[in-house]
Design a protein around this motif. Structure first.
Motif, PDB file in Angstrom:
ATOM      1  N   ARG A  21      -7.948  -7.988 -11.444  1.00 51.06           N
ATOM      2  CA  ARG A  21      -8.015  -8.725  -9.855  1.00 51.06           C
ATOM      3  C   ARG A  21      -6.524  -9.032  -9.504  1.00 51.06           C
ATOM      4  O   ARG A  21      -6.336  -9.483  -8.341  1.00 51.06           O
ATOM      5  CB  ARG A  21      -8.988  -9.596  -9.457  1.00 51.06           C
ATOM      6  CG  ARG A  21     -10.451  -8.838  -9.657  1.00 51.06           C
ATOM      7  CD  ARG A  21     -11.651  -9.791  -9.522  1.00 51.06           C
ATOM      8  NE  ARG A  21     -11.545 -10.461 -10.669  1.00 51.06           N
ATOM      9  CZ  ARG A  21     -11.698 -11.697 -10.709  1.00 51.06           C
ATOM     10  NH1 ARG A  21     -12.231 -12.381  -9.712  1.00 51.06           N
ATOM     11  NH2 ARG A  21     -11.649 -12.526 -12.258  1.00 51.06           N
ATOM     12  N   TRP A  22      -5.812  -9.714 -10.565  1.00 50.24           N
ATOM     13  CA  TRP A  22      -4.434 -10.335 -10.070  1.00 50.24           C
ATOM     14  C   TRP A  22      -3.498  -9.499  -9.788  1.00 50.24           C
ATOM     15  O   TRP A  22      -3.356  -8.405 -10.179  1.00 50.24           O
ATOM     16  CB  TRP A  22      -4.017 -11.055 -11.509  1.00 50.24           C
ATOM     17  CG  TRP A  22      -2.840 -11.824 -11.458  1.00 50.24           C
ATOM     18  CD1 TRP A  22      -2.639 -12.755 -10.827  1.00 50.24           C
ATOM     19  CD2 TRP A  22      -1.372 -11.367 -11.710  1.00 50.24           C
ATOM     20  NE1 TRP A  22      -1.436 -13.261 -10.927  1.00 50.24           N
ATOM     21  CE2 TRP A  22      -0.462 -12.320 -11.530  1.00 50.24           C
ATOM     22  CE3 TRP A  22      -0.919  -9.926 -12.326  1.00 50.24           C
ATOM     23  CZ2 TRP A  22       0.591 -12.171 -11.745  1.00 50.24           C
ATOM     24  CZ3 TRP A  22       0.399 -10.340 -12.517  1.00 50.24           C
ATOM     25  CH2 TRP A  22       1.408 -11.180 -12.282  1.00 50.24           C
ATOM     26  N   GLU A  23      -2.908 -10.035  -8.697  1.00 53.44           N
ATOM     27  CA  GLU A  23      -1.481  -9.233  -7.858  1.00 53.44           C
ATOM     28  C   GLU A  23      -0.693  -9.977  -8.041  1.00 53.44           C
ATOM     29  O   GLU A  23      -0.684 -11.116  -7.723  1.00 53.44           O
ATOM     30  CB  GLU A  23      -2.062  -8.675  -6.596  1.00 53.44           C
ATOM     31  CG  GLU A  23      -3.014  -7.869  -6.339  1.00 53.44           C
ATOM     32  CD  GLU A  23      -3.268  -7.418  -4.948  1.00 53.44           C
ATOM     33  OE1 GLU A  23      -2.479  -7.485  -4.257  1.00 53.44           O
ATOM     34  OE2 GLU A  23      -4.152  -6.664  -4.595  1.00 53.44           O
ATOM     35  N   ASP A  25       2.161 -12.612  -7.404  1.00 51.83           N
ATOM     36  CA  ASP A  25       2.505 -13.262  -6.108  1.00 51.83           C
ATOM     37  C   ASP A  25       4.152 -13.794  -6.314  1.00 51.83           C
ATOM     38  O   ASP A  25       4.353 -14.470  -7.364  1.00 51.83           O
ATOM     39  CB  ASP A  25       1.870 -14.596  -6.168  1.00 51.83           C
ATOM     40  CG  ASP A  25       2.227 -15.489  -5.100  1.00 51.83           C
ATOM     41  OD1 ASP A  25       2.460 -15.065  -4.005  1.00 51.83           O
ATOM     42  OD2 ASP A  25       2.350 -16.632  -5.248  1.00 51.83           O
ATOM     43  N   ARG A  66       2.664  -3.248 -13.444  1.00 49.61           N
ATOM     44  CA  ARG A  66       1.686  -3.769 -12.306  1.00 49.61           C
ATOM     45  C   ARG A  66       2.475  -3.940 -10.981  1.00 49.61           C
ATOM     46  O   ARG A  66       1.813  -3.608 -10.015  1.00 49.61           O
ATOM     47  CB  ARG A  66       1.339  -5.222 -12.963  1.00 49.61           C
ATOM     48  CG  ARG A  66       0.253  -6.111 -11.822  1.00 49.61           C
ATOM     49  CD  ARG A  66      -1.109  -5.373 -11.909  1.00 49.61           C
ATOM     50  NE  ARG A  66      -1.829  -5.400 -13.066  1.00 49.61           N
ATOM     51  CZ  ARG A  66      -2.814  -6.406 -13.253  1.00 49.61           C
ATOM     52  NH1 ARG A  66      -2.950  -7.346 -12.369  1.00 49.61           N
ATOM     53  NH2 ARG A  66      -3.499  -6.507 -14.453  1.00 49.61           N
ATOM     54  N   SER A  67       3.678  -4.422 -10.891  1.00 51.33           N
ATOM     55  CA  SER A  67       4.180  -4.654  -9.760  1.00 51.33           C
ATOM     56  C   SER A  67       4.600  -3.250  -9.201  1.00 51.33           C
ATOM     57  O   SER A  67       4.619  -3.142  -8.009  1.00 51.33           O
ATOM     58  CB  SER A  67       5.790  -5.484 -10.101  1.00 51.33           C
ATOM     59  OG  SER A  67       5.552  -6.690 -10.547  1.00 51.33           O
ATOM     60  N   GLY A  69       2.849  -0.832  -9.462  1.00 53.17           N
ATOM     61  CA  GLY A  69       1.530  -0.208  -8.868  1.00 53.17           C
ATOM     62  C   GLY A  69       1.167  -0.862  -7.556  1.00 53.17           C
ATOM     63  O   GLY A  69       0.785  -0.160  -6.727  1.00 53.17           O
ATOM     64  N   VAL A  70       1.519  -2.129  -7.264  1.00 56.88           N
ATOM     65  CA  VAL A  70       1.285  -2.918  -6.232  1.00 56.88           C
ATOM     66  C   VAL A  70       2.270  -2.452  -5.189  1.00 56.88           C
ATOM     67  O   VAL A  70       1.869  -2.143  -4.052  1.00 56.88           O
ATOM     68  CB  VAL A  70       1.503  -4.624  -6.400  1.00 56.88           C
ATOM     69  CG1 VAL A  70       1.638  -5.084  -4.981  1.00 56.88           C
ATOM     70  CG2 VAL A  70       0.500  -5.013  -7.139  1.00 56.88           C
ATOM     71  N   ALA A  71       3.397  -2.091  -5.491  1.00 55.53           N
ATOM     72  CA  ALA A  71       4.452  -1.563  -4.474  1.00 55.53           C
ATOM     73  C   ALA A  71       4.045  -0.361  -3.925  1.00 55.53           C
ATOM     74  O   ALA A  71       4.035   0.014  -2.839  1.00 55.53           O
ATOM     75  CB  ALA A  71       5.848  -1.505  -5.243  1.00 55.53           C
ATOM     76  N   GLU A  73       0.818   0.845  -3.815  1.00 58.16           N
ATOM     77  CA  GLU A  73      -0.330   0.658  -3.139  1.00 58.16           C
ATOM     78  C   GLU A  73       0.011   0.241  -1.667  1.00 58.16           C
ATOM     79  O   GLU A  73      -0.479   0.648  -0.840  1.00 58.16           O
ATOM     80  CB  GLU A  73      -1.245  -0.216  -3.695  1.00 58.16           C
ATOM     81  CG  GLU A  73      -2.704  -0.552  -2.873  1.00 58.16           C
ATOM     82  CD  GLU A  73      -3.469   0.614  -2.601  1.00 58.16           C
ATOM     83  OE1 GLU A  73      -4.389   0.539  -1.783  1.00 58.16           O
ATOM     84  OE2 GLU A  73      -3.266   1.734  -3.603  1.00 58.16           O
ATOM     85  N   GLN A  74       1.073  -0.784  -1.745  1.00 56.97           N
ATOM     86  CA  GLN A  74       1.474  -1.360  -0.448  1.00 56.97           C
ATOM     87  C   GLN A  74       2.287   0.028   0.631  1.00 56.97           C
ATOM     88  O   GLN A  74       1.885   0.071   1.827  1.00 56.97           O
ATOM     89  CB  GLN A  74       2.621  -2.460  -0.544  1.00 56.97           C
ATOM     90  CG  GLN A  74       2.110  -3.715  -0.980  1.00 56.97           C
ATOM     91  CD  GLN A  74       3.064  -4.624  -1.372  1.00 56.97           C
ATOM     92  OE1 GLN A  74       4.213  -4.302  -1.718  1.00 56.97           O
ATOM     93  NE2 GLN A  74       2.754  -5.976  -1.219  1.00 56.97           N
TER      94      GLN A  74
END
Length: 99
Positions: A21-23, A25, A66-67, A69-71, A73-74
């Motif tokens: 669940r950690w994104e 920050d 992970r970063s 993946g977050v980018a 998804e954004q």
């Protein structure tokens, strides 16, 4: 042993990375980075140092993944929002022409 601060910082990052669940920050990462760099500057680099280096590099690779993946998804969410906005504009235009 001053290497303990480096170990603690790496363990903190590893704990973040195992939490699905950690994104990342930006503010928390900047604070972590400052603490990590200060710990590195004061480290003794004693026995077991190479293991810490390897753990740190492994954590860095996971963080990059992970970063990314977050980018991704954004970007997906941004594209979806833009499509909804275009659809809403089209509906408003359609509604105005039917009056």
């Amino acid at each position: 042993m001053s290497d303990a601060r480096v170990r603690a910082a790496i363990e903190r990052m590893e704990a973040w990375l195992v939490d699905p669940r950690w994104e990342p920050d930006p503010e928390a990462l900047a604070q972590w980075d400052a603490e990590f760099l200060a710990a590195m500057a004061q480290a003794e680099k004693a026995l077991g140092w190479q293991d810490l280096v390897e753990r740190g590099h492994a954590a860095g690779r996971l963080l990059e993944a992970r970063s990314a993946g977050v980018a991704k998804e954004q970007d997906r969410v941004r594209i979806e929002i833009e499509a909804q906005e275009r659809g809403n504009r089209a509906l408003r235009g359609y509604g105005a022409s039917n009056r």
